[in-house]
Write a protein that holds these residues in place. Structure first.
Motif, PDB file in Angstrom:
ATOM      1  N   ASP A  38       0.758  -1.367  -0.092  1.00 38.86           N
ATOM      2  CA  ASP A  38      -0.037   0.182  -0.098  1.00 38.86           C
ATOM      3  C   ASP A  38       0.823   1.035  -0.025  1.00 38.86           C
ATOM      4  OD1 ASP A  38      -2.283   1.869  -0.035  1.00 38.86           O
ATOM      5  OD2 ASP A  38      -2.571   1.505   2.194  1.00 38.86           O
ATOM      6  N   ILE A  39       1.598   1.488  -1.148  1.00 40.64           N
ATOM      7  CA  ILE A  39       2.428   2.844  -1.430  1.00 40.64           C
ATOM      8  C   ILE A  39       1.879   3.782  -1.925  1.00 40.64           C
ATOM      9  CG2 ILE A  39       4.682   3.469  -2.316  1.00 40.64           C
ATOM     10  CD1 ILE A  39       5.532   0.501  -2.000  1.00 40.64           C
ATOM     11  N   LYS A  40       1.846   4.936  -1.184  1.00 44.79           N
ATOM     12  CA  LYS A  40       1.069   6.238  -1.460  1.00 44.79           C
ATOM     13  C   LYS A  40       1.465   6.793  -3.017  1.00 44.79           C
ATOM     14  CE  LYS A  40      -0.748  10.622   0.216  1.00 44.79           C
ATOM     15  NZ  LYS A  40      -2.035  10.077  -0.149  1.00 44.79           N
ATOM     16  N   PHE A  41       2.468   6.677  -3.291  1.00 43.53           N
ATOM     17  CA  PHE A  41       3.158   7.191  -4.489  1.00 43.53           C
ATOM     18  C   PHE A  41       3.827   6.114  -5.184  1.00 43.53           C
ATOM     19  CE2 PHE A  41       3.114  10.914  -1.785  1.00 43.53           C
ATOM     20  CZ  PHE A  41       2.514  11.713  -2.381  1.00 43.53           C
ATOM     21  N   ALA A  42       3.045   5.641  -6.252  1.00 46.75           N
ATOM     22  CA  ALA A  42       3.906   4.438  -7.104  1.00 46.75           C
ATOM     23  C   ALA A  42       3.567   4.573  -8.432  1.00 46.75           C
ATOM     24  CB  ALA A  42       3.159   3.086  -6.554  1.00 46.75           C
ATOM     25  N   THR A  43       4.656   4.415  -9.351  1.00 42.35           N
ATOM     26  CA  THR A  43       4.562   4.377 -10.864  1.00 42.35           C
ATOM     27  C   THR A  43       5.382   3.535 -11.347  1.00 42.35           C
ATOM     28  OG1 THR A  43       4.562   6.180 -12.408  1.00 42.35           O
ATOM     29  CG2 THR A  43       6.380   6.164 -11.326  1.00 42.35           C
ATOM     30  N   THR A  44       5.106   3.179 -12.784  1.00 41.01           N
ATOM     31  CA  THR A  44       5.953   2.355 -13.550  1.00 41.01           C
ATOM     32  C   THR A  44       6.342   3.220 -14.771  1.00 41.01           C
ATOM     33  OG1 THR A  44       4.689   0.542 -13.271  1.00 41.01           O
ATOM     34  CG2 THR A  44       5.771   0.248 -15.097  1.00 41.01           C
ATOM     35  N   THR A  45       7.469   3.472 -14.939  1.00 46.04           N
ATOM     36  CA  THR A  45       8.022   3.974 -16.250  1.00 46.04           C
ATOM     37  C   THR A  45       8.180   3.028 -17.407  1.00 46.04           C
ATOM     38  OG1 THR A  45      10.577   3.459 -15.860  1.00 46.04           O
ATOM     39  CG2 THR A  45       9.669   5.138 -14.290  1.00 46.04           C
ATOM     40  N   GLU A  46       8.029   3.865 -18.416  1.00 51.40           N
ATOM     41  CA  GLU A  46       8.246   3.218 -19.825  1.00 51.40           C
ATOM     42  C   GLU A  46       8.975   4.101 -20.837  1.00 51.40           C
ATOM     43  OE1 GLU A  46       7.389   0.088 -20.493  1.00 51.40           O
ATOM     44  OE2 GLU A  46       5.830  -0.357 -18.972  1.00 51.40           O
ATOM     45  N   VAL A  47      10.044   3.332 -21.090  1.00 51.81           N
ATOM     46  CA  VAL A  47      11.096   4.148 -22.130  1.00 51.81           C
ATOM     47  C   VAL A  47      10.915   3.603 -23.403  1.00 51.81           C
ATOM     48  CG1 VAL A  47      13.220   4.886 -22.559  1.00 51.81           C
ATOM     49  CG2 VAL A  47      12.409   5.088 -20.178  1.00 51.81           C
ATOM     50  N   TYR A  48      10.898   4.116 -24.552  1.00 52.34           N
ATOM     51  CA  TYR A  48      11.128   3.639 -25.863  1.00 52.34           C
ATOM     52  C   TYR A  48      12.330   3.579 -26.519  1.00 52.34           C
ATOM     53  CZ  TYR A  48       9.837   2.401 -30.783  1.00 52.34           C
ATOM     54  OH  TYR A  48       9.701   1.883 -31.916  1.00 52.34           O
ATOM     55  N   PRO A  49      13.115   2.482 -26.242  1.00 48.53           N
ATOM     56  CA  PRO A  49      14.721   2.731 -26.697  1.00 48.53           C
ATOM     57  C   PRO A  49      14.771   2.555 -28.292  1.00 48.53           C
ATOM     58  CG  PRO A  49      14.315   0.711 -25.693  1.00 48.53           C
ATOM     59  CD  PRO A  49      13.059   1.123 -25.593  1.00 48.53           C
ATOM     60  N   ASP A  50      13.848   2.145 -28.733  1.00 52.44           N
ATOM     61  CA  ASP A  50      13.894   1.842 -30.353  1.00 52.44           C
ATOM     62  C   ASP A  50      13.539   3.161 -31.052  1.00 52.44           C
ATOM     63  OD1 ASP A  50      14.757  -0.579 -30.176  1.00 52.44           O
ATOM     64  OD2 ASP A  50      12.736  -1.307 -29.498  1.00 52.44           O
ATOM     65  N   SER A  51      13.395   4.119 -30.361  1.00 49.50           N
ATOM     66  CA  SER A  51      12.926   5.581 -31.144  1.00 49.50           C
ATOM     67  C   SER A  51      13.987   5.956 -31.897  1.00 49.50           C
ATOM     68  CB  SER A  51      12.158   6.588 -30.140  1.00 49.50           C
ATOM     69  OG  SER A  51      12.132   7.579 -30.967  1.00 49.50           O
ATOM     70  N   PRO A  52      14.049   6.612 -33.059  1.00 46.73           N
ATOM     71  CA  PRO A  52      14.898   7.018 -33.770  1.00 46.73           C
ATOM     72  C   PRO A  52      15.338   8.257 -33.079  1.00 46.73           C
ATOM     73  CG  PRO A  52      12.859   7.391 -35.030  1.00 46.73           C
ATOM     74  CD  PRO A  52      12.666   6.416 -34.123  1.00 46.73           C
ATOM     75  N   LYS A  53      14.711   8.964 -32.261  1.00 47.43           N
ATOM     76  CA  LYS A  53      14.943  10.205 -31.403  1.00 47.43           C
ATOM     77  C   LYS A  53      15.722  10.033 -30.194  1.00 47.43           C
ATOM     78  CE  LYS A  53      10.233  11.736 -33.028  1.00 47.43           C
ATOM     79  NZ  LYS A  53       8.842  12.037 -32.247  1.00 47.43           N
ATOM     80  N   VAL A  54      16.124   8.736 -29.968  1.00 48.54           N
ATOM     81  CA  VAL A  54      16.906   8.457 -28.769  1.00 48.54           C
ATOM     82  C   VAL A  54      17.927   7.746 -28.891  1.00 48.54           C
ATOM     83  CG1 VAL A  54      14.751   8.887 -27.451  1.00 48.54           C
ATOM     84  CG2 VAL A  54      15.673   6.568 -27.946  1.00 48.54           C
ATOM     85  N   ASN A  55      18.815   7.791 -27.834  1.00 50.16           N
ATOM     86  CA  ASN A  55      19.948   6.806 -27.675  1.00 50.16           C
ATOM     87  C   ASN A  55      19.873   6.079 -26.356  1.00 50.16           C
ATOM     88  OD1 ASN A  55      21.223   8.680 -26.230  1.00 50.16           O
ATOM     89  ND2 ASN A  55      22.222   9.627 -27.760  1.00 50.16           N
ATOM     90  N   ASP A  56      20.844   5.205 -26.161  1.00 53.24           N
ATOM     91  CA  ASP A  56      20.927   4.511 -24.858  1.00 53.24           C
ATOM     92  C   ASP A  56      21.013   5.616 -23.656  1.00 53.24           C
ATOM     93  OD1 ASP A  56      20.769   2.199 -26.130  1.00 53.24           O
ATOM     94  OD2 ASP A  56      22.805   1.510 -25.791  1.00 53.24           O
TER      95      ASP A  56
ATOM     96  N   ASN B 171      20.112   8.645 -23.361  1.00 50.86           N
ATOM     97  CA  ASN B 171      18.778   9.505 -23.234  1.00 50.86           C
ATOM     98  C   ASN B 171      18.004   8.410 -22.480  1.00 50.86           C
ATOM     99  OD1 ASN B 171      19.026  10.470 -26.586  1.00 50.86           O
ATOM    100  ND2 ASN B 171      19.036  11.860 -24.827  1.00 50.86           N
ATOM    101  N   CYS B 172      17.725   7.227 -22.651  1.00 53.86           N
ATOM    102  CA  CYS B 172      16.972   6.388 -22.268  1.00 53.86           C
ATOM    103  C   CYS B 172      17.121   6.084 -20.684  1.00 53.86           C
ATOM    104  CB  CYS B 172      16.823   4.907 -22.755  1.00 53.86           C
ATOM    105  SG  CYS B 172      16.295   5.148 -24.513  1.00 53.86           S
ATOM    106  N   ASN B 173      18.694   6.036 -20.505  1.00 58.14           N
ATOM    107  CA  ASN B 173      19.159   5.930 -18.984  1.00 58.14           C
ATOM    108  C   ASN B 173      18.806   7.036 -18.223  1.00 58.14           C
ATOM    109  OD1 ASN B 173      20.102   3.440 -19.984  1.00 58.14           O
ATOM    110  ND2 ASN B 173      22.189   4.225 -20.157  1.00 58.14           N
ATOM    111  N   GLN B 174      19.206   8.296 -18.614  1.00 57.02           N
ATOM    112  CA  GLN B 174      18.995   9.357 -18.070  1.00 57.02           C
ATOM    113  C   GLN B 174      17.347   9.850 -17.710  1.00 57.02           C
ATOM    114  OE1 GLN B 174      21.162  11.186 -16.524  1.00 57.02           O
ATOM    115  NE2 GLN B 174      22.723   9.852 -17.137  1.00 57.02           N
ATOM    116  N   ALA B 175      16.525   9.426 -18.625  1.00 59.69           N
ATOM    117  CA  ALA B 175      14.931   9.486 -18.312  1.00 59.69           C
ATOM    118  C   ALA B 175      14.656   8.883 -17.278  1.00 59.69           C
ATOM    119  CB  ALA B 175      14.447   8.962 -19.701  1.00 59.69           C
ATOM    120  N   GLN B 176      15.204   7.505 -16.863  1.00 62.34           N
ATOM    121  CA  GLN B 176      14.648   6.953 -15.787  1.00 62.34           C
ATOM    122  C   GLN B 176      15.265   7.764 -14.547  1.00 62.34           C
ATOM    123  OE1 GLN B 176      12.837   4.366 -16.249  1.00 62.34           O
ATOM    124  NE2 GLN B 176      13.614   2.908 -17.529  1.00 62.34           N
ATOM    125  N   VAL B 177      16.379   8.389 -14.559  1.00 62.40           N
ATOM    126  CA  VAL B 177      17.109   8.899 -13.408  1.00 62.40           C
ATOM    127  C   VAL B 177      16.261  10.299 -13.128  1.00 62.40           C
ATOM    128  CG1 VAL B 177      19.034  10.017 -12.747  1.00 62.40           C
ATOM    129  CG2 VAL B 177      19.347   8.065 -13.694  1.00 62.40           C
TER     130      VAL B 177
END
Length: 260
Positions: A218-236, A238-244
């Motif tokens: 029963d965690i008040k603030f919970a979320t699941t992140t979803e990054v799209y690493p296969d997008s032509p707009k990003v690189n590895d 970008n994806c790692n830093q998006a999580q941070v």
């Protein structure tokens, strides 16, 4: 912080130890944060993002929060580039009591052994092209169902618990991430992954009802992140830093706005 071994996977106990990173001096008067990466082992930025946060960013918050970080819940799947575990079980549908997935069962047992209460949970994921090219067809075959093709969202999005979606908190995380990478737009129906969005870049799902990691406890603030690493707009990176950025944005909002 302390590195803690909390078990190993039975497929090869020597090769696949299970490890967590824990605040060394746990303070009972501080709120506690749970970070999970690598629930789906093949989602690389979840693992790398959790490690980056632990090694480069968590220290900035050590006077505000306690941390328990699982950088790689599913090490076999990480090494073999799989969504499922060795028994073709999807760990992110089996964070349930008496879980048949060893990855889930051992992580939950360790968390419960600590007897701690968590205010925040970030579960770090990706949505990849292989979800559609490989794992969705395999799931349909495994379950005796007809495979229906879907579209992978191009960009970052969050899955909020529908029963307590915390919209302002999620908006703060989306704003933090957009400084690093692009946010997934909805499709022509206003959906992401077939579900109507509740706000920009956010999909509401009752995770507890389907055994999602972010539905734990029963965690008040919970979320699941979803990054799209296969997008032509990003690189590895970008994806790692998006999580941070997501974790940092969420913590910054709680510091500024939440009073226990």
């Amino acid at each position: 912080v302390l590195f803690r071994s909390y078990g190993s996977l039975p497929i090869d106990k020597e090769r696949y130890p299970l490890q967590a990173i824990k605040t060394r001096d746990w303070k009972a008067d501080l709120p506690s944060v749970l970070v999970t990466g690598g629930v789906h082992g093949y989602e690389t930025s979840g693992v790398v993002g959790a490690l980056l946060f632990a090694t480069e960013t968590a220290s900035k918050y050590e006077d505000k929060f306690n941390f328990l970080i699982f950088p790689c819940i599913s090490p076999w799947a990480f090494e073999t580039v799989n969504r499922w575990n060795p028994n073709a079980i999807d760990p992110n549908r089996h964070f349930i009591k008496n879980s048949p997935a060893e990855e889930c069962a051992q992580a939950m047992a360790y968390i419960e052994s600590l007897n701690k209460t968590f205010l925040v949970h970030f579960d770090l994921h990706e949505t990849t092209d292989s979800d559609e090219s490989e794992f969705s067809p395999a799931k349909a075959s495994r379950d005796g169902e007809v495979y229906v093709p879907d579209v992978i969202p191009d960009g970052f999005y969050l899955v909020a618990p529908s029963e307590d979606p915390q919209p302002e908190w999620h908006a703060a995380m989306i704003d933090s991430v957009r400084k690093v990478t692009h946010i997934a737009p909805p499709d022509s129906k206003g959906d992401i992954i077939g579900i109507p969005i509740s706000q920009e870049g956010v999909v509401p799902i009752n995770g507890r009802s389907i055994g999602l990691c972010a539905g734990l406890y029963d965690i008040k603030f919970a979320t699941t992140t979803e990054v799209y690493p296969d997008s032509p707009k990003v690189n590895d990176e970008n994806c790692n830093q998006a999580q941070v950025a997501c974790i940092a944005g969420g913590l910054d909002w709680i510091i500024a706005n939440y009073k226990q």
